[in-house]
Design a protein around this motif. Structure first.
Motif, short mmCIF file in Angstrom:
data_model
loop_
_atom_site.label_atom_id
_atom_site.label_comp_id
_atom_site.label_asym_id
_atom_site.label_seq_id
_atom_site.Cartn_x
_atom_site.Cartn_y
_atom_site.Cartn_z
N GLU A 101 -2.39 -37.64 13.41
CA GLU A 101 -1.37 -36.67 13.81
C GLU A 101 -1.11 -35.66 12.69
O GLU A 101 -0.94 -34.46 12.95
N ILE A 102 -1.09 -36.13 11.46
CA ILE A 102 -0.88 -35.22 10.33
C ILE A 102 -2.04 -34.23 10.23
O ILE A 102 -1.84 -33.03 10.03
N LEU A 103 -3.25 -34.72 10.41
CA LEU A 103 -4.43 -33.83 10.34
C LEU A 103 -4.43 -32.81 11.47
O LEU A 103 -4.83 -31.65 11.27
N LYS A 104 -3.98 -33.21 12.67
CA LYS A 104 -3.90 -32.26 13.78
C LYS A 104 -2.91 -31.14 13.46
O LYS A 104 -3.18 -29.97 13.73
N LYS A 105 -1.78 -31.49 12.88
CA LYS A 105 -0.79 -30.48 12.52
C LYS A 105 -1.31 -29.56 11.43
O LYS A 105 -1.09 -28.35 11.45
N LEU A 106 -2.04 -30.13 10.49
CA LEU A 106 -2.63 -29.33 9.42
C LEU A 106 -3.66 -28.35 9.97
O LEU A 106 -3.70 -27.19 9.58
N GLN A 107 -4.49 -28.83 10.90
CA GLN A 107 -5.49 -27.96 11.52
C GLN A 107 -4.82 -26.81 12.28
O GLN A 107 -5.27 -25.67 12.22
N ALA A 108 -3.74 -27.12 13.00
CA ALA A 108 -3.02 -26.08 13.73
C ALA A 108 -2.44 -25.04 12.76
O ALA A 108 -2.46 -23.85 13.05
N SER A 109 -1.96 -25.48 11.61
CA SER A 109 -1.42 -24.55 10.62
C SER A 109 -2.52 -23.64 10.08
O SER A 109 -2.31 -22.43 9.93
N PHE A 110 -3.68 -24.20 9.78
CA PHE A 110 -4.79 -23.40 9.28
C PHE A 110 -5.27 -22.40 10.32
O PHE A 110 -5.63 -21.27 9.98
N THR A 111 -5.28 -22.81 11.57
CA THR A 111 -5.71 -21.92 12.65
C THR A 111 -4.76 -20.73 12.75
O THR A 111 -5.20 -19.59 12.93
N ARG A 112 -3.46 -20.98 12.63
CA ARG A 112 -2.48 -19.87 12.67
C ARG A 112 -2.64 -18.94 11.47
O ARG A 112 -2.46 -17.73 11.59
N LEU A 113 -2.98 -19.48 10.32
CA LEU A 113 -3.12 -18.64 9.13
C LEU A 113 -4.37 -17.73 9.21
O LEU A 113 -4.38 -16.65 8.65
N LYS A 114 -5.40 -18.16 9.92
CA LYS A 114 -6.62 -17.38 10.03
C LYS A 114 -6.39 -16.13 10.86
O LYS A 114 -7.08 -15.14 10.71
N ARG A 115 -5.47 -16.16 11.78
CA ARG A 115 -5.23 -15.02 12.68
C ARG A 115 -4.63 -13.89 11.99
O ARG A 115 -4.14 -13.44 11.21
#
Length: 115
Positions: A101-115
């Motif tokens: 769950e922590i890794l999923k949240k981290l991935q979502a944060s990175f995805t938002r930063l790329k935009r």
């Protein structure tokens, strides 16, 4: 006419909290044996031992359910060597789910930063 003194709670700053008493397996078995012998009432025995009356009944119930040898085991979690494999696997699964769950949240944060 007399006045009553004010009742104020006395708080001692140096007072330490009550310490929990820990009774050995042998003392619990002896207390229950005395309770079962009927020599004195449960209330008198509890006062003598400095415990609550219902604690005597809880100890007696534990002995009836588990037997004198299995009652009053050590407190806390058993060492890993004594735990069943199922318990260990469930604990590991729970830890891995939290990590996922922590890794999923981290991935979502990175995805938002790329935009």
């Amino acid at each position: 006419m007399t006045t009553k003194p004010e009742k104020t709670p006395v708080k001692d700053a140096d007072a330490q909290p009550k310490h929990r008493s820990v009774y050995t397996k042998e003392s619990k078995l002896a207390a229950v044996a005395r309770l079962k012998s009927g020599g004195q009432t449960a209330e008198a025995l509890a006062i003598e031992l400095g415990i609550r009356r219902n604690q005597l009944y809880k100890w007696a119930k534990a002995i009836e359910q588990n037997g004198p040898e299995a009652s009053f085991g050590s407190r806390g979690r058993k060492p890993a060597s004594e735990q069943s494999e199922l318990v260990l696997v469930k604990r590991e699964l729970s830890r891995l789910k939290e990590d996922f769950e922590i890794l999923k949240k981290l991935q979502a944060s990175f995805t938002r930063l790329k935009r």
